[in-house]
Motif scaffolding. Structure first.
Motif, PDB file in Angstrom:
ATOM      1  N   ASP A 258       0.810  -1.213   0.000  1.00 29.32           N
ATOM      2  CA  ASP A 258       0.000   0.000   0.000  1.00 29.32           C
ATOM      3  C   ASP A 258       0.848   1.269   0.000  1.00 29.32           C
ATOM      4  OD1 ASP A 258      -2.344  -1.555   0.152  1.00 29.32           O
ATOM      5  OD2 ASP A 258      -2.110  -1.723   2.326  1.00 29.32           O
ATOM      6  N   VAL A 259       2.152   1.116   0.153  1.00 22.24           N
ATOM      7  CA  VAL A 259       3.057   2.275   0.189  1.00 22.24           C
ATOM      8  C   VAL A 259       4.029   2.129  -0.983  1.00 22.24           C
ATOM      9  CG1 VAL A 259       4.697   3.603   1.568  1.00 22.24           C
ATOM     10  CG2 VAL A 259       2.886   2.271   2.701  1.00 22.24           C
ATOM     11  N   PRO A 260       3.903   2.970  -2.022  1.00 26.30           N
ATOM     12  CA  PRO A 260       4.690   2.792  -3.252  1.00 26.30           C
ATOM     13  C   PRO A 260       6.192   2.609  -3.022  1.00 26.30           C
ATOM     14  CG  PRO A 260       3.025   4.467  -3.585  1.00 26.30           C
ATOM     15  CD  PRO A 260       2.971   4.106  -2.125  1.00 26.30           C
ATOM     16  N   TRP A 261       6.770   3.369  -2.116  1.00 28.51           N
ATOM     17  CA  TRP A 261       8.218   3.286  -1.924  1.00 28.51           C
ATOM     18  C   TRP A 261       8.642   2.127  -1.015  1.00 28.51           C
ATOM     19  CZ3 TRP A 261       9.360   4.345   3.227  1.00 28.51           C
ATOM     20  CH2 TRP A 261       8.407   5.089   3.930  1.00 28.51           C
ATOM     21  N   LEU A 262       7.654   1.358  -0.520  1.00 30.20           N
ATOM     22  CA  LEU A 262       7.977   0.183   0.286  1.00 30.20           C
ATOM     23  C   LEU A 262       7.674  -1.128  -0.432  1.00 30.20           C
ATOM     24  CD1 LEU A 262       6.771   1.059   3.905  1.00 30.20           C
ATOM     25  CD2 LEU A 262       9.125   0.865   3.083  1.00 30.20           C
ATOM     26  N   ARG A 263       6.808  -1.087  -1.461  1.00 32.11           N
ATOM     27  CA  ARG A 263       6.382  -2.331  -2.096  1.00 32.11           C
ATOM     28  C   ARG A 263       7.586  -3.157  -2.548  1.00 32.11           C
ATOM     29  NH1 ARG A 263       2.381  -3.591  -7.272  1.00 32.11           N
ATOM     30  NH2 ARG A 263       2.516  -5.861  -6.995  1.00 32.11           N
ATOM     31  N   TYR A 264       8.559  -2.501  -3.157  1.00 29.66           N
ATOM     32  CA  TYR A 264       9.759  -3.210  -3.606  1.00 29.66           C
ATOM     33  C   TYR A 264      10.976  -2.745  -2.805  1.00 29.66           C
ATOM     34  CZ  TYR A 264       6.870  -4.884  -7.429  1.00 29.66           C
ATOM     35  OH  TYR A 264       5.876  -5.485  -8.170  1.00 29.66           O
ATOM     36  N   LEU A 265      10.796  -2.676  -1.481  1.00 30.71           N
ATOM     37  CA  LEU A 265      11.941  -2.380  -0.617  1.00 30.71           C
ATOM     38  C   LEU A 265      13.064  -3.360  -0.928  1.00 30.71           C
ATOM     39  CD1 LEU A 265      12.727  -0.500   1.767  1.00 30.71           C
ATOM     40  CD2 LEU A 265      12.007  -2.340   3.300  1.00 30.71           C
ATOM     41  N   SER A 266      12.667  -4.579  -1.186  1.00 31.65           N
ATOM     42  CA  SER A 266      13.534  -5.557  -1.849  1.00 31.65           C
ATOM     43  C   SER A 266      12.651  -6.274  -2.859  1.00 31.65           C
ATOM     44  CB  SER A 266      14.156  -6.550  -0.853  1.00 31.65           C
ATOM     45  OG  SER A 266      13.150  -7.228  -0.121  1.00 31.65           O
ATOM     46  N   SER A 267      13.260  -6.762  -3.934  1.00 30.26           N
ATOM     47  CA  SER A 267      12.463  -7.413  -4.975  1.00 30.26           C
ATOM     48  C   SER A 267      13.157  -8.671  -5.452  1.00 30.26           C
ATOM     49  CB  SER A 267      12.215  -6.460  -6.159  1.00 30.26           C
ATOM     50  OG  SER A 267      13.430  -5.960  -6.678  1.00 30.26           O
ATOM     51  N   TYR A 268      12.327  -9.630  -5.872  1.00 29.95           N
ATOM     52  CA  TYR A 268      12.790 -10.964  -6.271  1.00 29.95           C
ATOM     53  C   TYR A 268      12.164 -11.198  -7.636  1.00 29.95           C
ATOM     54  CZ  TYR A 268      13.728 -10.326  -1.489  1.00 29.95           C
ATOM     55  OH  TYR A 268      14.178  -9.747  -0.323  1.00 29.95           O
ATOM     56  N   VAL A 269      13.005 -11.279  -8.656  1.00 32.91           N
ATOM     57  CA  VAL A 269      12.532 -11.118 -10.025  1.00 32.91           C
ATOM     58  C   VAL A 269      13.014 -12.259 -10.920  1.00 32.91           C
ATOM     59  CG1 VAL A 269      12.213  -9.415 -11.868  1.00 32.91           C
ATOM     60  CG2 VAL A 269      12.911  -8.636  -9.594  1.00 32.91           C
ATOM     61  N   ARG A 270      12.107 -12.685 -11.800  1.00 33.21           N
ATOM     62  CA  ARG A 270      12.428 -13.717 -12.785  1.00 33.21           C
ATOM     63  C   ARG A 270      12.199 -13.143 -14.175  1.00 33.21           C
ATOM     64  NH1 ARG A 270       9.653 -19.712 -12.523  1.00 33.21           N
ATOM     65  NH2 ARG A 270       7.880 -18.471 -11.836  1.00 33.21           N
ATOM     66  N   PHE A 271      13.233 -13.201 -14.980  1.00 34.94           N
ATOM     67  CA  PHE A 271      13.168 -12.726 -16.362  1.00 34.94           C
ATOM     68  C   PHE A 271      13.358 -13.881 -17.326  1.00 34.94           C
ATOM     69  CE2 PHE A 271      14.864  -9.117 -13.968  1.00 34.94           C
ATOM     70  CZ  PHE A 271      14.126  -8.039 -14.451  1.00 34.94           C
ATOM     71  N   ASN A 272      12.653 -13.875 -18.432  1.00 31.45           N
ATOM     72  CA  ASN A 272      12.983 -14.709 -19.578  1.00 31.45           C
ATOM     73  C   ASN A 272      13.905 -13.935 -20.502  1.00 31.45           C
ATOM     74  OD1 ASN A 272      11.450 -16.967 -18.923  1.00 31.45           O
ATOM     75  ND2 ASN A 272       9.659 -16.300 -20.085  1.00 31.45           N
ATOM     76  N   PHE A 273      14.745 -14.660 -21.224  1.00 29.05           N
ATOM     77  CA  PHE A 273      15.528 -14.024 -22.291  1.00 29.05           C
ATOM     78  C   PHE A 273      15.732 -15.011 -23.431  1.00 29.05           C
ATOM     79  CE2 PHE A 273      18.710 -15.659 -19.226  1.00 29.05           C
ATOM     80  CZ  PHE A 273      19.492 -16.443 -20.051  1.00 29.05           C
TER      81      PHE A 273
END
Length: 273
Positions: A258-273
């Motif tokens: 609910d807080v934009p600057w906290l949502r991705y305080l850390s992020s865990y991401v999967r990309f295809n390439f």
């Protein structure tokens, strides 16, 4: 057996902190990773573990992040049983054994800086099968030339990007995608606000390491290469396994979306390439 004294400092020493977190989780009745091998590795080391100030709650937070990336690697191998796995900044994390990868089918590469690799080789026996341990800087291009591109490849990179200069981190990602023909990049980031609050991170205080690169919008990483396409992006509240956290911590991170600057305080991401 005489225990090994550790001479690592700075960001390289943080690998001891994450080892302590995995071992602490493994000793817990509510273990998430069940990485009992971390206990065995820790028992071989003579070091001031207390300075990391890792309690069960800290270990649980770390473990929820780690098991998310583990699951993504496992999913990739289920879809691509004859694949290459590249574990960047592997430290003392024996992810291969934790995931029980079949090295008769899977090619597995662990990579870290020379001092870390030297220590790892003393503590973790090399498995039989298609395995390689490489001593190199992940941001250099040269190590990539050692890795064949004949298979789908998953690169898992946990706890590295935040210690890199921004341009070095971006270059590393571009080089990886340029080199491999197809696969996934599984990676984590911290936000820029974390750069300003890092003085509260016990592991950084203990080691003298510092965060350098923050990413507020993980989707922006797609712009680094036309082949990068985001598949999943999770913030701290979206990882699952949060029922193992103390109630106060659960309530706190539940407010992050609910807080934009906290949502991705850390992020865990999967990309295809």
């Amino acid at each position: 057996m005489e225990k090994l004294k550790i001479g690592l400092t700075g960001s390289q020493e943080t690998s001891i902190g994450t080892l302590v977190a995995r071992a602490t989780d493994a000793r817990s009745a509510k273990s998430i990773l069940h990485d009992t091998n971390a206990i065995r590795i820790m028992d071989q080391i003579d070091h001031d573990f207390d300075k990391f100030h890792i309690n069960e709650a800290h270990a649980t937070l770390y473990s929820t992040r780690t098991i998310c990336l583990d699951r993504w690697v496992t999913e990739f191998l289920l879809r691509n049983p004859q694949a290459t796995v590249v574990h960047l900044a592997c430290g003392l994390d024996d992810r291969l054994r934790r995931l029980q990868a079949d090295l008769t089918k899977v090619r597995w590469i662990d990579l870290d800086l020379p001092d870390v690799v030297e220590l790892r080789a003393k503590l973790i026996p090399s498995p039989k099968g298609d395995y390689q341990l490489i001593a190199a800087d992940a941001t250099d291009r040269a190590w990539l030339e050692e890795i064949p591109t004949d298979r789908p490849t998953v690169i898992v990179c946990q706890g590295l990007t935040m210690f890199l200069e921004e341009e070095s981190g971006k270059r590393m990602i571009r080089q990886i995608v340029d080199h491999f023909k197809s696969g996934q990049l599984i990676i984590d980031f911290i936000s820029t606000i974390s750069l300003y609050t890092q003085g509260q991170v016990a592991t950084l205080v203990a080691t003298g390491a510092s965060f350098k690169w923050g990413v507020d919008d993980p989707k922006s990483i797609e712009t680094l290469h036309p082949r990068l396409k985001i598949v999943d992006c999770l913030g701290p509240s979206e990882l699952g396994d949060n029922e193992h956290l103390p109630l106060r911590t659960r309530l706190l991170i539940s407010t992050y979306p609910d807080v934009p600057w906290l949502r991705y305080l850390s992020s865990y991401v999967r990309f295809n390439f």
